[in-house]
Design a protein around this motif. Structure first.
Motif, mmCIF file in Angstrom:
data_model
loop_
_atom_site.group_PDB
_atom_site.id
_atom_site.type_symbol
_atom_site.label_atom_id
_atom_site.label_comp_id
_atom_site.label_asym_id
_atom_site.label_seq_id
_atom_site.Cartn_x
_atom_site.Cartn_y
_atom_site.Cartn_z
ATOM 1 N N LYS A 1 -79.371 32.103 45.803
ATOM 2 C CA LYS A 1 -80.409 32.436 44.824
ATOM 3 C C LYS A 1 -81.656 33.034 45.475
ATOM 4 O O LYS A 1 -82.689 33.184 44.848
ATOM 5 N N THR A 2 -81.528 33.391 46.744
ATOM 6 C CA THR A 2 -82.641 34.036 47.449
ATOM 7 C C THR A 2 -82.144 35.353 48.042
ATOM 8 O O THR A 2 -80.975 35.721 47.894
ATOM 9 N N ALA A 3 -83.023 36.059 48.706
ATOM 10 C CA ALA A 3 -82.655 37.334 49.327
ATOM 11 C C ALA A 3 -81.650 37.145 50.453
ATOM 12 O O ALA A 3 -80.876 38.050 50.768
ATOM 13 N N ASP A 4 -81.666 35.974 51.066
ATOM 14 C CA ASP A 4 -80.743 35.674 52.155
ATOM 15 C C ASP A 4 -79.390 35.251 51.561
ATOM 16 O O ASP A 4 -79.236 34.134 51.069
ATOM 17 N N LYS A 5 -78.416 36.146 51.591
ATOM 18 C CA LYS A 5 -77.122 35.882 50.965
ATOM 19 C C LYS A 5 -76.215 35.005 51.827
ATOM 20 O O LYS A 5 -75.067 34.752 51.479
ATOM 21 N N ALA A 6 -76.751 34.516 52.953
ATOM 22 C CA ALA A 6 -75.997 33.572 53.772
ATOM 23 C C ALA A 6 -76.485 32.143 53.521
ATOM 24 O O ALA A 6 -75.905 31.184 54.025
ATOM 25 N N ALA A 7 -77.544 32.031 52.729
ATOM 26 C CA ALA A 7 -78.140 30.716 52.450
ATOM 27 C C ALA A 7 -77.757 30.242 51.056
ATOM 28 O O ALA A 7 -78.001 30.933 50.065
ATOM 29 N N LEU B 1 -71.023 32.075 44.967
ATOM 30 C CA LEU B 1 -71.019 30.704 44.483
ATOM 31 C C LEU B 1 -70.181 29.880 45.448
ATOM 32 O O LEU B 1 -69.076 30.276 45.809
ATOM 33 N N GLN B 2 -70.715 28.739 45.853
ATOM 34 C CA GLN B 2 -69.962 27.840 46.728
ATOM 35 C C GLN B 2 -69.534 26.622 45.915
ATOM 36 O O GLN B 2 -70.370 25.902 45.362
ATOM 37 N N VAL B 3 -68.234 26.404 45.835
ATOM 38 C CA VAL B 3 -67.688 25.278 45.083
ATOM 39 C C VAL B 3 -67.009 24.322 46.052
ATOM 40 O O VAL B 3 -66.189 24.740 46.876
ATOM 41 N N THR B 4 -67.348 23.052 45.945
ATOM 42 C CA THR B 4 -66.717 22.022 46.768
ATOM 43 C C THR B 4 -66.184 20.925 45.857
ATOM 44 O O THR B 4 -66.919 20.385 45.033
ATOM 45 N N ALA B 5 -64.908 20.629 45.996
ATOM 46 C CA ALA B 5 -64.278 19.545 45.242
ATOM 47 C C ALA B 5 -63.823 18.490 46.234
ATOM 48 O O ALA B 5 -62.954 18.746 47.073
ATOM 49 N N ALA B 6 -64.427 17.299 46.150
ATOM 50 C CA ALA B 6 -64.118 16.216 47.086
ATOM 51 C C ALA B 6 -63.563 15.016 46.326
ATOM 52 O O ALA B 6 -64.140 14.577 45.326
ATOM 53 N N ASP C 1 -66.408 29.788 49.398
ATOM 54 C CA ASP C 1 -67.539 30.667 49.089
ATOM 55 C C ASP C 1 -66.974 31.851 48.298
ATOM 56 O O ASP C 1 -66.205 32.654 48.836
ATOM 57 N N TRP C 2 -67.345 31.940 47.041
ATOM 58 C CA TRP C 2 -66.728 32.898 46.117
ATOM 59 C C TRP C 2 -67.722 33.992 45.722
ATOM 60 O O TRP C 2 -68.709 33.721 45.029
#
Length: 235
Positions: free
Chosen positions: A50-56, A84-89, A154-155
């Motif tokens: 959600k920021t300019a840094d697309k690695a964050a 979008l980063q999705v984590t299912a634990a 990471d999608w």
């Protein structure tokens, strides 16, 4: 005629027997209602760029399903190369499935929130999973690893993702005989939503070409009718 009638009666009897036995293989495809008893085994977390840094990646913490909600801002777009980063634990060490079937595959999907699907039949939800139109995007599909209790991806936001509010759904597939049936699910409904937007990135040249074709078309049509009319008049 009598033979056809006998065959029809036999088929009805067979379907009735299958329904009475309660065998999942005979009830394909599975429904969310059927899987309700084994729901609640995954912790699903969402993060986004959600920021300019697309690695964050920043945590997505929005329980509001409306696209206009302040917590959905900024909206994610393909043009901005958002992800979008999705984590299912798994909450426990083992996954319990309906009828104690053996889990084989994990499928993570993006689904329209209820407000984003209202009055849009092409996004209509359905209790029968294979008929559910509200989850059009597969974020991840992978073999279930018995030694792993967490799945993450990471999608990149796809270009054909419409303006809407979304939630994530985790589905588990089990092999049942020669068929694969859904045997467990969880989602982020009423917990976490994310919003996406569409930015018009159509090239100017494409817009000009479309306008030219649109203006020339009626002229060709008019000239055809004039020519046809004049030809008939001469006859």
């Amino acid at each position: 005629m009598a033979r056809c009638l006998s065959l029809a009666v036999a088929l009805v009897a067979l379907v009735g027997y299958a329904a009475a036995t309660g065998n999942i293989e005979d009830q394909q495809p599975t429904s969310y209602t059927q899987l309700a008893p084994v729901k609640g085994q995954w912790d699903i977390t969402l993060k986004a760029t959600k920021t300019a840094d697309k690695a964050a990646f920043e945590p997505v913490d929005c329980a509001e399903p409306k696209i206009s909600a302040a917590c959905n801002k900024p909206l994610l777009t393909a043009d901005a190369k958002d992800k979008l980063q999705v984590t299912a634990a798994l909450k426990g060490k083992t996954l319990k499935t309906i009828d104690d079937l053996t889990p084989k595959r994990v499928v993570i999907k993006a689904c329209y929130s209820k407000p984003s699907a209202t009055d849009r039949p092409w996004r209509k939800s359905n209790d029968v999973i294979d008929k559910d139109k509200s989850c059009p995007f597969v974020i991840k599909s992978t073999e279930l690893n018995v030694s792993s209790t967490s799945y993450s991806i990471d999608w990149p936001i796809p270009k054909n993702m419409t303006k809407a509010a979304w939630y994530a759904t985790v589905l588990v597939l089990c092999e049942n005989g020669t068929l694969n049936s859904y045997c467990q699910f969880d989602n982020t409904v009423n917990k976490t939503y994310f919003g996406t937007n569409i930015i018009n990135s159509t090239p100017t040249s494409m817009i000009i070409a479309t306008a030219v074709c649109a203006s020339i078309g009626p002229l060709f049509l008019a000239s055809y009718f004039i020519k046809d009319f004049m030809g008939r008049k001469k006859q």
